[in-house]
Design an enzyme around this catalytic site. Structure first.
Site, short mmCIF file in Angstrom:
data_model
loop_
_atom_site.label_atom_id
_atom_site.label_comp_id
_atom_site.label_asym_id
_atom_site.label_seq_id
_atom_site.Cartn_x
_atom_site.Cartn_y
_atom_site.Cartn_z
N LEU A 1 0.81 -1.29 0.12
CA LEU A 1 -0.01 0.01 -0.16
C LEU A 1 0.94 1.32 0.02
O LEU A 1 2.05 1.29 0.50
CB LEU A 1 -0.96 -0.05 1.13
CG LEU A 1 -1.79 -1.41 1.26
CD1 LEU A 1 -2.76 -1.10 2.40
CD2 LEU A 1 -2.69 -1.46 0.08
N HIS B 1 -3.47 4.26 -2.31
CA HIS B 1 -4.51 3.59 -1.56
C HIS B 1 -5.15 4.22 -0.39
O HIS B 1 -6.13 3.95 -0.16
CB HIS B 1 -3.86 2.20 -1.23
CG HIS B 1 -3.41 1.11 -1.90
ND1 HIS B 1 -1.83 1.01 -2.38
CD2 HIS B 1 -3.80 0.37 -2.94
CE1 HIS B 1 -1.65 0.20 -3.32
NE2 HIS B 1 -2.97 -0.28 -3.83
N GLN C 1 -4.88 -12.66 -12.33
CA GLN C 1 -4.65 -11.49 -13.25
C GLN C 1 -3.11 -11.36 -13.88
O GLN C 1 -2.88 -10.38 -14.42
CB GLN C 1 -5.13 -10.16 -12.51
CG GLN C 1 -4.40 -9.79 -11.37
CD GLN C 1 -5.13 -8.52 -10.66
OE1 GLN C 1 -6.14 -8.85 -9.95
NE2 GLN C 1 -4.67 -7.28 -10.51
N GLY D 1 -8.98 3.56 -8.33
CA GLY D 1 -7.96 4.46 -8.39
C GLY D 1 -8.16 4.87 -10.00
O GLY D 1 -7.93 3.84 -10.97
N LYS E 1 -5.43 5.52 -11.93
CA LYS E 1 -4.54 5.05 -12.64
C LYS E 1 -4.72 3.87 -13.55
O LYS E 1 -4.13 3.83 -14.56
CB LYS E 1 -3.08 4.74 -11.62
CG LYS E 1 -1.83 4.63 -12.55
CD LYS E 1 -0.64 4.52 -11.51
CE LYS E 1 -0.59 3.21 -10.84
NZ LYS E 1 -0.61 2.01 -11.84
N ASP E 2 -5.53 3.07 -12.90
CA ASP E 2 -5.99 1.85 -13.59
C ASP E 2 -7.63 2.26 -14.40
O ASP E 2 -8.37 1.48 -13.93
CB ASP E 2 -6.16 0.80 -12.71
CG ASP E 2 -4.68 0.30 -11.98
OD1 ASP E 2 -3.83 0.03 -12.86
OD2 ASP E 2 -4.61 0.15 -10.90
N ARG F 1 4.73 -0.64 -8.04
CA ARG F 1 5.91 -1.21 -8.77
C ARG F 1 6.97 -0.02 -8.77
O ARG F 1 8.18 -0.36 -9.05
CB ARG F 1 5.38 -1.43 -10.09
CG ARG F 1 4.72 -2.57 -10.12
CD ARG F 1 4.33 -3.09 -11.55
NE ARG F 1 3.80 -4.31 -11.91
CZ ARG F 1 2.53 -4.60 -11.80
NH1 ARG F 1 1.60 -3.78 -11.94
NH2 ARG F 1 2.02 -5.76 -11.89
#
Ligand code: PAF
Length: 296
Positions: free
Chosen positions: A30, A34, A58, A144, A146-147, A184
């Protein structure tokens, strides 16, 4: 905060939560992104349920769920401080027992962008999130920006499978130099980390062009590519301009909104970023309306 690992315990703990329930699903590791989802869920609901589960389905061939970053102690502390009421942190066999053979596939919106680079990825995401929706039964689920494609896929799934919940989208949280927070990022070397600031500069360059009146999708894409291309450590995977609801590519100038997105590789780290145009839409309300609003 109550922590449960088994479905039977989750069901009984969930039944005891009162009022409107907000959910935040995570794979752990996190960070401040998050935290902003948890803060939003906390502020807008009577109770907050969260999950930590590194979902093996996934990850594609060549992507290793085992090497996904794990920071369990920090994760628990952050969930506690953020006011989570109920945390579900199952082992893989709890969600995928032997004999498991069902999956959820969302067709059209899963195909381009990340779906084209990572075949099967969104089947894994949709399957696990459908299970988590069923298990946690939230009134609102927080994701979020970002995705962004993940949100569009999950919004379509929620509509198609009649999940009675709201999909809320919270803005990307950025480091001081604009790099989007991501689990990441910790794999970037110091040199790569400095280079990664170019992603946001590239999006800003195109959004400046948009604000100055540029509407030609090819010109906007080229503006991003030109900035990224000046950074030798960056290998571009894609730069795209799509309609946010359908994720179809924008072929002609349009008044917007459009979703400008990119994926690059820096060293061994794959990074994503995106921005809605016009820029003023990159708020909880603007994003939720453009990417998460109920489909009728
Ligand atoms: O965004 C993520 O962290 C994951 O894709 C999610 C939604 C937790 C499903 O595994």
């Amino acid at each position: 905060m109550q922590i449960v690992e088994h479905i039977r315990d989750l069901r009984s703990a969930r039944a005891r939560l009162k009022g409107r329930v907000g959910a935040v699903y995570t794979m752990g590791a996190l960070h401040a992104g998050h935290r902003s989802l948890l803060d939003c869920a906390r502020a807008e609901n009577d109770a907050v349920v969260a999950t930590i589960f590194v979902n093996p389905t996934q990850f594609g061939p060549g992507e290793d769920a085992e090497s996904y970053p794990r920071t369990p102690d920090g994760d628990l502390a952050l969930m506690e401080v953020a006011g989570v009421d109920l945390l579900f942190a199952p082992a893989p066999a709890e969600l995928y027992p032997s004999g498991f053979q069902t999956s959820v596939s969302v067709d059209e919106v899963s195909q381009g962008l990340e779906g084209a680079q990572r075949p099967g990825h969104f089947r894994g995401v949709a399957t696990v999130v459908a299970k988590l929706f069923n298990l946690t039964q939230p009134d609102a689920a927080y994701f979020g920006q970002k995705d962004a494609q993940q949100v569009v896929v999950l919004r379509r799934m929620a509509a198609d499978l009649n999940f009675p919940l709201e999909v809320v989208v919270c803005p990307t949280v950025r480091e001081a130099d604009g790099l989007a927070m991501s689990s990441r990022n910790m794999f970037l070397s110091a040199k790569e980390r400095r280079a990664a600031a170019v992603l946001y500069r590239a999006l800003r360059t195109a959004s400046d062009a948009w604000e100055a009146g540029e509407r030609e999708p090819g010109v906007l894409r080229e503006a991003v590519r030109a900035v990224l291309g000046a950074e030798p450590l960056v290998a571009i995977e894609y730069v795209a301009v799509n309609y946010p609801e359908s994720l179809r590519g924008v072929l002609m100038p349009t008044g917007g909104p459009v979703l400008l997105s990119l994926a690059v590789q820096i060293g061994r780290v794959r990074l994503l970023d995106n921005m809605l145009l016009p820029r003023a839409l990159n708020t909880r309300e603007g994003l939720t309306q453009a990417l998460g609003a109920p489909l009728v």
